[in-house]
Design a protein around this motif. Structure first.
Motif, PDB file in Angstrom:
ATOM      1  N   GLU A 220      10.366  95.447  40.208  1.00 43.39           N
ATOM      2  CA  GLU A 220      11.577  94.500  39.147  1.00 43.39           C
ATOM      3  C   GLU A 220      10.851  94.492  37.944  1.00 43.39           C
ATOM      4  O   GLU A 220      11.781  95.561  37.219  1.00 43.39           O
ATOM      5  N   ALA A 221       9.584  94.369  38.053  1.00 48.94           N
ATOM      6  CA  ALA A 221       9.331  94.005  36.698  1.00 48.94           C
ATOM      7  C   ALA A 221       8.769  95.416  36.123  1.00 48.94           C
ATOM      8  O   ALA A 221       8.669  96.667  35.395  1.00 48.94           O
ATOM      9  N   ASP A 222       8.066  96.698  37.255  1.00 51.65           N
ATOM     10  CA  ASP A 222       7.792  98.321  37.686  1.00 51.65           C
ATOM     11  C   ASP A 222       9.245  99.591  37.235  1.00 51.65           C
ATOM     12  O   ASP A 222       8.345 100.146  36.460  1.00 51.65           O
ATOM     13  N   ALA A 223      10.505  98.872  38.185  1.00 52.33           N
ATOM     14  CA  ALA A 223      11.635  99.812  37.914  1.00 52.33           C
ATOM     15  C   ALA A 223      12.548  99.359  37.299  1.00 52.33           C
ATOM     16  O   ALA A 223      13.946  98.564  38.279  1.00 52.33           O
ATOM     17  N   PRO A 224      12.519  98.715  36.089  1.00 52.76           N
ATOM     18  CA  PRO A 224      13.298  97.786  35.613  1.00 52.76           C
ATOM     19  C   PRO A 224      15.138  98.336  36.079  1.00 52.76           C
ATOM     20  O   PRO A 224      16.391  98.363  35.715  1.00 52.76           O
ATOM     21  N   GLY A 225      15.282  99.530  35.867  1.00 48.65           N
ATOM     22  CA  GLY A 225      16.977 100.266  36.640  1.00 48.65           C
ATOM     23  C   GLY A 225      16.629 100.212  37.741  1.00 48.65           C
ATOM     24  O   GLY A 225      18.018 100.764  38.488  1.00 48.65           O
ATOM     25  N   LEU A 226      15.805  99.848  38.953  1.00 49.34           N
ATOM     26  CA  LEU A 226      16.620  99.489  40.180  1.00 49.34           C
ATOM     27  C   LEU A 226      16.935  98.136  40.099  1.00 49.34           C
ATOM     28  O   LEU A 226      16.664  97.946  40.123  1.00 49.34           O
ATOM     29  N   ARG A 227      18.311  98.632  40.815  1.00 46.88           N
ATOM     30  CA  ARG A 227      18.966  97.250  41.079  1.00 46.88           C
ATOM     31  C   ARG A 227      18.985  96.419  42.298  1.00 46.88           C
ATOM     32  O   ARG A 227      18.660  97.304  43.422  1.00 46.88           O
ATOM     33  N   VAL A 228      17.971  95.645  42.007  1.00 52.63           N
ATOM     34  CA  VAL A 228      17.486  94.497  43.394  1.00 52.63           C
ATOM     35  C   VAL A 228      18.539  93.205  43.522  1.00 52.63           C
ATOM     36  O   VAL A 228      18.637  92.716  42.771  1.00 52.63           O
ATOM     37  N   VAL A 229      19.046  93.207  44.657  1.00 53.21           N
ATOM     38  CA  VAL A 229      19.196  92.207  45.467  1.00 53.21           C
ATOM     39  C   VAL A 229      18.341  91.349  46.419  1.00 53.21           C
ATOM     40  O   VAL A 229      17.757  92.160  47.811  1.00 53.21           O
ATOM     41  N   ARG A 230      18.500  90.147  46.085  1.00 55.65           N
ATOM     42  CA  ARG A 230      17.581  89.562  47.640  1.00 55.65           C
ATOM     43  C   ARG A 230      19.233  88.642  47.861  1.00 55.65           C
ATOM     44  O   ARG A 230      19.886  87.170  47.877  1.00 55.65           O
ATOM     45  N   MET A 231      19.353  88.593  49.624  1.00 47.35           N
ATOM     46  CA  MET A 231      20.304  87.893  50.695  1.00 47.35           C
ATOM     47  C   MET A 231      19.313  86.596  50.580  1.00 47.35           C
ATOM     48  O   MET A 231      18.128  86.774  51.555  1.00 47.35           O
ATOM     49  N   ARG A 232      19.815  85.636  51.093  1.00 51.32           N
ATOM     50  CA  ARG A 232      18.560  84.245  51.358  1.00 51.32           C
ATOM     51  C   ARG A 232      19.270  83.494  52.161  1.00 51.32           C
ATOM     52  O   ARG A 232      19.984  82.487  52.308  1.00 51.32           O
TER      53      ARG A 232
ATOM     54  N   ALA B 213      12.598 107.700  46.347  1.00 57.20           N
ATOM     55  CA  ALA B 213      13.518 108.349  46.814  1.00 57.20           C
ATOM     56  C   ALA B 213      15.203 108.860  45.594  1.00 57.20           C
ATOM     57  O   ALA B 213      15.815 108.861  45.378  1.00 57.20           O
ATOM     58  N   GLY B 214      14.381 107.822  44.500  1.00 55.15           N
ATOM     59  CA  GLY B 214      15.497 107.654  43.174  1.00 55.15           C
ATOM     60  C   GLY B 214      16.294 107.003  43.627  1.00 55.15           C
ATOM     61  O   GLY B 214      17.916 107.061  43.372  1.00 55.15           O
ATOM     62  N   VAL B 215      16.621 105.848  44.671  1.00 54.04           N
ATOM     63  CA  VAL B 215      17.822 105.234  44.909  1.00 54.04           C
ATOM     64  C   VAL B 215      18.382 104.496  44.262  1.00 54.04           C
ATOM     65  O   VAL B 215      17.375 103.961  43.114  1.00 54.04           O
ATOM     66  N   GLY B 216      19.692 103.847  44.053  1.00 53.00           N
ATOM     67  CA  GLY B 216      19.699 103.168  42.825  1.00 53.00           C
ATOM     68  C   GLY B 216      20.172 101.563  43.144  1.00 53.00           C
ATOM     69  O   GLY B 216      20.039 100.823  42.481  1.00 53.00           O
ATOM     70  N   ALA B 217      20.232 101.013  44.650  1.00 53.95           N
ATOM     71  CA  ALA B 217      19.922 100.283  44.117  1.00 53.95           C
ATOM     72  C   ALA B 217      19.236  99.686  45.402  1.00 53.95           C
ATOM     73  O   ALA B 217      19.706 100.743  46.331  1.00 53.95           O
TER      74      ALA B 217
ATOM     75  N   ASN C  61       5.939  92.679  58.312  1.00 51.79           N
ATOM     76  CA  ASN C  61       6.998  92.821  57.592  1.00 51.79           C
ATOM     77  C   ASN C  61       6.368  92.887  55.732  1.00 51.79           C
ATOM     78  O   ASN C  61       7.244  92.933  55.224  1.00 51.79           O
ATOM     79  N   VAL C  62       5.217  92.220  55.602  1.00 55.88           N
ATOM     80  CA  VAL C  62       4.644  92.689  54.150  1.00 55.88           C
ATOM     81  C   VAL C  62       4.383  94.076  54.244  1.00 55.88           C
ATOM     82  O   VAL C  62       5.131  94.993  52.971  1.00 55.88           O
ATOM     83  N   SER C  63       3.733  94.625  54.776  1.00 55.52           N
ATOM     84  CA  SER C  63       3.197  95.961  54.129  1.00 55.52           C
ATOM     85  C   SER C  63       4.094  97.154  54.639  1.00 55.52           C
ATOM     86  O   SER C  63       5.010  97.446  53.952  1.00 55.52           O
ATOM     87  N   GLY C  64       4.883  96.792  55.719  1.00 56.64           N
ATOM     88  CA  GLY C  64       6.272  97.903  55.744  1.00 56.64           C
ATOM     89  C   GLY C  64       7.517  97.345  54.862  1.00 56.64           C
ATOM     90  O   GLY C  64       7.807  98.275  54.354  1.00 56.64           O
ATOM     91  N   SER C  65       7.426  95.759  54.557  1.00 57.73           N
ATOM     92  CA  SER C  65       8.574  95.897  52.938  1.00 57.73           C
ATOM     93  C   SER C  65       8.060  96.821  52.347  1.00 57.73           C
ATOM     94  O   SER C  65       8.641  97.095  51.156  1.00 57.73           O
ATOM     95  N   GLU C  66       6.525  96.620  51.762  1.00 56.04           N
ATOM     96  CA  GLU C  66       6.131  97.162  50.189  1.00 56.04           C
ATOM     97  C   GLU C  66       6.512  98.799  50.346  1.00 56.04           C
ATOM     98  O   GLU C  66       7.235  99.372  49.856  1.00 56.04           O
ATOM     99  N   ARG C  67       6.315  99.312  51.813  1.00 50.93           N
ATOM    100  CA  ARG C  67       6.727 100.933  52.100  1.00 50.93           C
ATOM    101  C   ARG C  67       8.065 101.231  51.484  1.00 50.93           C
ATOM    102  O   ARG C  67       8.500 102.351  51.102  1.00 50.93           O
ATOM    103  N   VAL C  68       8.747 100.392  52.321  1.00 46.55           N
ATOM    104  CA  VAL C  68      10.333  99.949  52.175  1.00 46.55           C
ATOM    105  C   VAL C  68      11.058 100.289  50.931  1.00 46.55           C
ATOM    106  O   VAL C  68      11.099 101.350  50.056  1.00 46.55           O
ATOM    107  N   PHE C  69       9.865  99.249  49.964  1.00 47.59           N
ATOM    108  CA  PHE C  69      10.460  99.849  48.300  1.00 47.59           C
ATOM    109  C   PHE C  69      10.082 100.292  47.998  1.00 47.59           C
ATOM    110  O   PHE C  69      10.940 101.525  46.660  1.00 47.59           O
TER     111      PHE C  69
END
Length: 349
Positions: free
Chosen positions: A152-164, A100-104, A86-94
């Protein structure tokens, strides 16, 4: 548009794939899963990856957006394994999405990320995401929210969305939900109106739910639009003892929270069910959410009431309903659910 979805074979993942497949703005969908499902959609291809161990950058290459849904609920008795996923795996995904230069990046957070809050006054997305300390699920969701802040602080060009979202139900996920939360000893035939004699009236027991297909639509809207930030997702009405009693045609009986927690803890420790008492703490303490921002900015509105989603789940539990993916397979527990017993009822995946 090319969209990559981790955890694509589960309850939410299958709904997200369906929603993306119907959107003309989406040309290609790549599902990431540890086990490839037998069925594929017209736009969907599959890549087998473990988010904890495998390289992900190549799987994300060329993607316009990554939707991160992969998350583990079990084994509830092994938090080291859960945290690694959950934590380490998510960090690896991010980090892979960034490399990979993903936009969002659209991440599956949860109502469980929120700090304790009110049950009678809905909170918006500004409520603190410090979690409920006694719930591993909540702790992990809160930590990953912090990781997203750093990203988000490290990559201001990445569009980040959080669904809750609130609790997410659909009939096709019934067998998986039973395995994850109720275990092998729950007789499905009992989950029928009038057969359950009473519903516990526990102080603070008020929660929200939403249908999985409506959640899938919200993810689609976040991907193809220009959304940023966090979005609460829940349907009306808020479900408390009276609503549960109405759905089950049962009466309510007062039960002290400490008694309910002690019973949950005892049955978990005895391996009679796989859900530790932190889940009850979560249900009793997380706030009720206001989903107004999703309505205003995504144009999202749930098409099914929370009680309809709950009724569909209960019907699915009665009939052993599932779907043709490894997590949703109604036979995943083995003959007579013996496979679930062999794993120690929450001890192993």
């Amino acid at each position: 548009m090319k969209v990559v979805v981790t955890g694509a074979t589960g309850n939410v993942g299958t709904s997200v794939l369906g929603a993306l497949a119907e959107d003309p703005a989406v040309a290609e969908v790549v599902g990431i899963a540890r086990r490839r499902p037998p069925a594929t959609g017209s736009k969907t291809s599959w890549v087998e990856r473990d988010i904890v161990r495998d390289d992900l950058v190549d799987a994300f290459a060329g993607a316009d957006a990554v939707i991160h849904l992969a998350w583990a609920i079990q084994p509830s008795r092994d938090e080291r394994t859960l945290r690694a996923i959950n934590v380490s795996g998510s960090e690896r995904v991010f980090r892979a999405a960034l490399d990979a230069g993903v936009g969002a990046l659209v991440h599956a957070s949860s109502v469980g990320a929120y700090a304790p809050g009110p049950k009678d006054s809905p909170v918006d997305e500004s409520w603190p995401t410090t979690g409920i300390e006694t719930s591993f699920y909540s702790r992990h969701k809160a930590i990953v929210e912090e990781l997203l802040d750093e990203l988000e602080a490290d990559a201001p060009g990445l569009r980040v969305v959080r669904m809750r979202p609130a609790l997410i139900f659909k009939g096709d996920a019934a067998s998986e939900i039973r395995r994850l939360f109720a275990g092998p000893f729950l007789p499905g035939f009992l989950l029928r109106p009038r057969l359950i004699p009473f519903v516990p009236r526990i102080a603070g027991l008020r929660f929200q739910a939403v249908h999985s297909l409506d959640v899938g639509d919200a993810y689609r809207r976040a991907v193809v639009g220009d959304a940023h930030g966090a979005f609460n997702l829940a349907a009306d009405p808020v479900i408390g003892p009276d609503e549960l009693a109405s759905v089950l045609e049962a009466r309510t009986v007062p039960v002290p929270a400490r008694v309910a927690r002690a019973l949950t803890d005892a049955t978990w420790r005895l391996h009679l069910q796989p859900t530790p008492p932190g889940w009850l703490d979560l249900a009793l303490r997380v706030p009720v959410m206001d989903s107004g921002r999703a309505s205003r900015e995504l144009g999202w509105r749930p098409t099914r009431a929370s009680t309809e989603a709950l009724q569909e789940l209960l019907a699915g539990l009665r009939h052993g309903q599932g779907a043709p993916t490894p997590p949703l397979d109604p036979d995943a527990g083995g003959p007579a659910r013996l496979g679930e017993l062999r794993t120690g009822v929450g001890e192993k995946q």
